[in-house]
Design a protein around this motif. Structure first.
Motif, PDB file in Angstrom:
ATOM      1  N   LEU A   1       0.920  -1.096  -0.287  1.00  0.00           N
ATOM      2  CA  LEU A   1       0.191   0.100   0.085  1.00  0.00           C
ATOM      3  C   LEU A   1       0.848   1.200   0.022  1.00  0.00           C
ATOM      4  CD1 LEU A   1      -2.710  -1.136   2.377  1.00  0.00           C
ATOM      5  CD2 LEU A   1      -2.913  -0.631   0.207  1.00  0.00           C
ATOM      6  N   ASN A   2       2.017   1.046   1.039  1.00  0.00           N
ATOM      7  CA  ASN A   2       2.673   2.065   0.984  1.00  0.00           C
ATOM      8  C   ASN A   2       3.421   2.626  -0.422  1.00  0.00           C
ATOM      9  OD1 ASN A   2       2.290   2.570   3.645  1.00  0.00           O
ATOM     10  ND2 ASN A   2       4.203   1.652   4.212  1.00  0.00           N
ATOM     11  N   ASN A   3       3.808   1.422  -1.103  1.00  0.00           N
ATOM     12  CA  ASN A   3       4.718   1.561  -2.594  1.00  0.00           C
ATOM     13  C   ASN A   3       3.801   2.003  -3.453  1.00  0.00           C
ATOM     14  OD1 ASN A   3       7.094   0.378  -1.437  1.00  0.00           O
ATOM     15  ND2 ASN A   3       6.549  -1.286  -2.018  1.00  0.00           N
ATOM     16  N   LYS A   4       2.225   1.838  -3.248  1.00  0.00           N
ATOM     17  CA  LYS A   4       1.406   2.390  -4.235  1.00  0.00           C
ATOM     18  C   LYS A   4       1.048   4.120  -3.864  1.00  0.00           C
ATOM     19  CE  LYS A   4      -0.528  -1.537  -6.222  1.00  0.00           C
ATOM     20  NZ  LYS A   4      -0.038  -1.211  -7.603  1.00  0.00           N
ATOM     21  N   GLY A   5       1.507   4.454  -2.904  1.00  0.00           N
ATOM     22  CA  GLY A   5       1.190   5.867  -2.419  1.00  0.00           C
ATOM     23  C   GLY A   5       0.019   6.030  -1.856  1.00  0.00           C
ATOM     24  N   LEU A   6      -0.620   4.810  -1.149  1.00  0.00           N
ATOM     25  CA  LEU A   6      -1.875   5.056  -0.545  1.00  0.00           C
ATOM     26  C   LEU A   6      -1.637   5.157   1.064  1.00  0.00           C
ATOM     27  CD1 LEU A   6      -3.508   2.299  -2.774  1.00  0.00           C
ATOM     28  CD2 LEU A   6      -4.017   4.730  -2.712  1.00  0.00           C
ATOM     29  N   GLU A   7      -2.488   6.020   1.225  1.00  0.00           N
ATOM     30  CA  GLU A   7      -2.342   6.304   3.136  1.00  0.00           C
ATOM     31  C   GLU A   7      -3.338   5.477   3.784  1.00  0.00           C
ATOM     32  OE1 GLU A   7      -2.181  10.475   4.121  1.00  0.00           O
ATOM     33  OE2 GLU A   7      -0.851  11.238   2.272  1.00  0.00           O
ATOM     34  N   CYS A   8      -3.263   4.175   3.538  1.00  0.00           N
ATOM     35  CA  CYS A   8      -4.042   3.224   3.827  1.00  0.00           C
ATOM     36  C   CYS A   8      -3.349   2.847   5.331  1.00  0.00           C
ATOM     37  CB  CYS A   8      -4.388   2.201   3.214  1.00  0.00           C
ATOM     38  SG  CYS A   8      -5.483   2.824   1.737  1.00  0.00           S
ATOM     39  N   MET A   9      -3.865   2.330   6.231  1.00  0.00           N
ATOM     40  CA  MET A   9      -3.256   1.843   7.495  1.00  0.00           C
ATOM     41  C   MET A   9      -3.913   0.168   7.867  1.00  0.00           C
ATOM     42  SD  MET A   9      -0.923   2.328   9.709  1.00  0.00           S
ATOM     43  CE  MET A   9      -0.696   4.086   9.571  1.00  0.00           C
TER      44      MET A   9
ATOM     45  N   VAL B   1      -7.217  -5.901   8.270  1.00  0.00           N
ATOM     46  CA  VAL B   1      -8.025  -5.397   7.395  1.00  0.00           C
ATOM     47  C   VAL B   1      -7.370  -4.026   7.104  1.00  0.00           C
ATOM     48  CG1 VAL B   1     -10.101  -6.343   7.877  1.00  0.00           C
ATOM     49  CG2 VAL B   1      -9.243  -4.410   8.993  1.00  0.00           C
ATOM     50  N   PHE B   2      -7.862  -3.424   5.999  1.00  0.00           N
ATOM     51  CA  PHE B   2      -7.491  -2.019   5.929  1.00  0.00           C
ATOM     52  C   PHE B   2      -8.539  -1.172   5.173  1.00  0.00           C
ATOM     53  CE2 PHE B   2      -6.098  -3.847   1.764  1.00  0.00           C
ATOM     54  CZ  PHE B   2      -6.223  -2.803   0.938  1.00  0.00           C
ATOM     55  N   ASN B   3      -8.694   0.068   5.460  1.00  0.00           N
ATOM     56  CA  ASN B   3      -9.850   0.879   4.855  1.00  0.00           C
ATOM     57  C   ASN B   3      -9.368   1.648   3.650  1.00  0.00           C
ATOM     58  OD1 ASN B   3     -11.253   3.884   5.581  1.00  0.00           O
ATOM     59  ND2 ASN B   3     -12.664   1.862   5.403  1.00  0.00           N
ATOM     60  N   LEU B   4     -10.116   1.883   2.785  1.00  0.00           N
ATOM     61  CA  LEU B   4      -9.990   2.719   1.708  1.00  0.00           C
ATOM     62  C   LEU B   4     -11.217   3.272   0.930  1.00  0.00           C
ATOM     63  CD1 LEU B   4      -9.058   0.470  -1.514  1.00  0.00           C
ATOM     64  CD2 LEU B   4      -9.746  -0.411   0.741  1.00  0.00           C
ATOM     65  N   ARG B   5     -10.999   4.062   0.149  1.00  0.00           N
ATOM     66  CA  ARG B   5     -12.219   4.665  -0.727  1.00  0.00           C
ATOM     67  C   ARG B   5     -12.342   3.511  -1.835  1.00  0.00           C
ATOM     68  NH1 ARG B   5      -8.993   9.664  -1.542  1.00  0.00           N
ATOM     69  NH2 ARG B   5      -9.031   8.902  -3.655  1.00  0.00           N
ATOM     70  N   GLY B   6     -13.914   3.284  -2.185  1.00  0.00           N
ATOM     71  CA  GLY B   6     -14.045   2.523  -3.160  1.00  0.00           C
ATOM     72  C   GLY B   6     -13.224   2.565  -4.597  1.00  0.00           C
ATOM     73  N   ASN B   7     -13.141   3.990  -4.807  1.00  0.00           N
ATOM     74  CA  ASN B   7     -12.409   4.381  -6.028  1.00  0.00           C
ATOM     75  C   ASN B   7     -10.913   4.009  -5.805  1.00  0.00           C
ATOM     76  OD1 ASN B   7     -14.760   5.284  -7.510  1.00  0.00           O
ATOM     77  ND2 ASN B   7     -14.335   7.174  -6.517  1.00  0.00           N
ATOM     78  N   ASP B   8     -10.313   3.902  -4.822  1.00  0.00           N
ATOM     79  CA  ASP B   8      -8.871   3.450  -4.828  1.00  0.00           C
ATOM     80  C   ASP B   8      -8.722   2.307  -5.225  1.00  0.00           C
ATOM     81  OD1 ASP B   8      -8.094   6.162  -3.763  1.00  0.00           O
ATOM     82  OD2 ASP B   8      -8.212   5.534  -1.765  1.00  0.00           O
ATOM     83  N   LEU B   9      -9.455   1.180  -5.333  1.00  0.00           N
ATOM     84  CA  LEU B   9      -9.457  -0.119  -5.811  1.00  0.00           C
ATOM     85  C   LEU B   9      -9.108  -0.054  -7.222  1.00  0.00           C
ATOM     86  CD1 LEU B   9     -12.706  -1.886  -4.237  1.00  0.00           C
ATOM     87  CD2 LEU B   9     -10.214  -2.282  -3.802  1.00  0.00           C
ATOM     88  N   LEU B  10      -9.608   0.831  -7.845  1.00  0.00           N
ATOM     89  CA  LEU B  10      -9.482   0.986  -9.505  1.00  0.00           C
ATOM     90  C   LEU B  10      -8.063   1.564  -9.601  1.00  0.00           C
ATOM     91  CD1 LEU B  10     -10.433   0.726 -12.376  1.00  0.00           C
ATOM     92  CD2 LEU B  10     -11.537   3.008 -12.121  1.00  0.00           C
ATOM     93  N   GLU B  11      -7.758   2.344  -8.699  1.00  0.00           N
ATOM     94  CA  GLU B  11      -6.391   2.874  -8.878  1.00  0.00           C
ATOM     95  C   GLU B  11      -5.244   1.960  -8.491  1.00  0.00           C
ATOM     96  OE1 GLU B  11      -3.611   6.517  -6.784  1.00  0.00           O
ATOM     97  OE2 GLU B  11      -5.848   6.938  -7.225  1.00  0.00           O
ATOM     98  N   MET B  12      -5.448   1.276  -7.572  1.00  0.00           N
ATOM     99  CA  MET B  12      -4.363   0.415  -6.785  1.00  0.00           C
ATOM    100  C   MET B  12      -4.386  -0.813  -7.662  1.00  0.00           C
ATOM    101  SD  MET B  12      -5.852  -1.633  -3.426  1.00  0.00           S
ATOM    102  CE  MET B  12      -5.615  -0.058  -2.558  1.00  0.00           C
ATOM    103  N   THR B  13      -5.582  -1.235  -8.267  1.00  0.00           N
ATOM    104  CA  THR B  13      -5.266  -2.619  -9.051  1.00  0.00           C
ATOM    105  C   THR B  13      -5.397  -2.480 -10.662  1.00  0.00           C
ATOM    106  OG1 THR B  13      -7.657  -2.914  -9.099  1.00  0.00           O
ATOM    107  CG2 THR B  13      -6.693  -3.720  -7.257  1.00  0.00           C
ATOM    108  N   ALA B  14      -5.646  -1.301 -11.002  1.00  0.00           N
ATOM    109  CA  ALA B  14      -5.617  -1.226 -12.612  1.00  0.00           C
ATOM    110  C   ALA B  14      -6.838  -2.356 -13.367  1.00  0.00           C
ATOM    111  CB  ALA B  14      -4.595  -1.339 -13.236  1.00  0.00           C
ATOM    112  N   GLY B  15      -7.763  -2.637 -12.264  1.00  0.00           N
ATOM    113  CA  GLY B  15      -8.650  -3.664 -12.500  1.00  0.00           C
ATOM    114  C   GLY B  15      -9.856  -3.185 -13.429  1.00  0.00           C
ATOM    115  N   LYS B  16     -10.677  -4.000 -13.894  1.00  0.00           N
ATOM    116  CA  LYS B  16     -11.837  -3.328 -14.831  1.00  0.00           C
ATOM    117  C   LYS B  16     -13.150  -3.495 -14.040  1.00  0.00           C
ATOM    118  CE  LYS B  16     -14.291  -4.371 -19.153  1.00  0.00           C
ATOM    119  NZ  LYS B  16     -14.307  -5.057 -20.226  1.00  0.00           N
TER     120      LYS B  16
END
Length: 160
Positions: free
Chosen positions: A16-24, A140-155
Motif C-alpha cells: 500500500l505504501n509503495n502505491k502511495g496510498l495512505e491506508c493503515m 484489514v485496511f480501509n480505503l475509498r471504493g475508487n482507490d480499488l481501481l487505482e491500486m489494481t488497474a482492474g476492470k
C-alpha cells in the motif's frame, strides 16, 4: 505506522505504501475471514467489505482476481465472457501460490505474482469507505471504493 503487524499484514502495508496510498493495516482480535465476520468486527455494512476471490481460467490456468462487495455472488458466466474462456474457483494451493496469502486473508494488492485479470464489482465504487483483507484472517485496511481501481488497474463490471 504500525510496526507490530504480522509478516503477512506488514507486506500488505508495504504494498500500500509503495502505491502511495495512505491506508493503515489493522489487525483485529476477532476473525475477518468472511464478509459477515469482517463487517461485525469493523462495525460497517457487509456491502462495504471487499471480498478478494481467486479463480483460474480452465484452459490457460491464468489467475483471475475478483473484488466483490460482501453479499454479492459472482456470476461466473459474466467473468467468462470477459476473459474469453471458462473459469473455475481456485483451490487453496493455487491461491497461495499466486498471491502469497491464504484464502480468507487475500488482499487486493501485494501479490506474489502479477495478476492481469482483475475485475472490480461496480457496487464497491458506490462507497466512500470500504474494507479489504490485509494478508491474514484478522487483518484489514480501509480505503475509498475508487482507490480499488487505482491500486489494481482492474476492470469495473457488474459481477452478478
Amino acid at each position: 505506522m504500525n510496526t507490530n503487524l504480522t509478516r503477512s499484514a506488514a507486506s500488505v502495508q508495504e504494498a500500500l505504501n509503495n502505491k502511495g496510498l495512505e491506508c493503515m493495516v489493522r489487525e483485529l482480535p476477532q476473525s475477518t475471514r468472511t464478509a459477515i465476520d469482517a463487517a461485525t468486527a469493523i462495525g460497517c455494512e457487509v456491502t462495504q467489505i471487499v471480498k478478494s476471490l481467486i479463480f483460474k481460467t480452465k484452459t490457460t490456468h491464468r489467475p483471475v482476481l475478483i473484488l466483490a462487495s460482501g453479499p454479492n455472488r459472482v456470476n461466473e458466466k459474466v467473468i467468462e465472457r470477459e476473459v474469453g474462456e471458462e473459469i473455475t474457483k481456485a483451490d487453496a494451493d493455487f491461491a497461495r501460490e499466486i498471491t502469497g496469502f491464504a484464502i480468507g486473508g487475500i488482499p487486493p494488492v501485494g501479490h506474489k505474482e502479477k495478476i492481469d485479470l482483475i475485475f472490480i464489482d461496480e457496487d464497491l465504487l458506490k462507497f466512500d469507505s470500504v474494507w479489504a483483507a490485509a494478508g491474514t484472517p484478522n487483518a484489514v485496511f480501509n480505503l475509498r471504493g475508487n482507490d480499488l481501481l487505482e491500486m489494481t488497474a482492474g476492470k469495473v463490471i457488474s459481477i452478478q
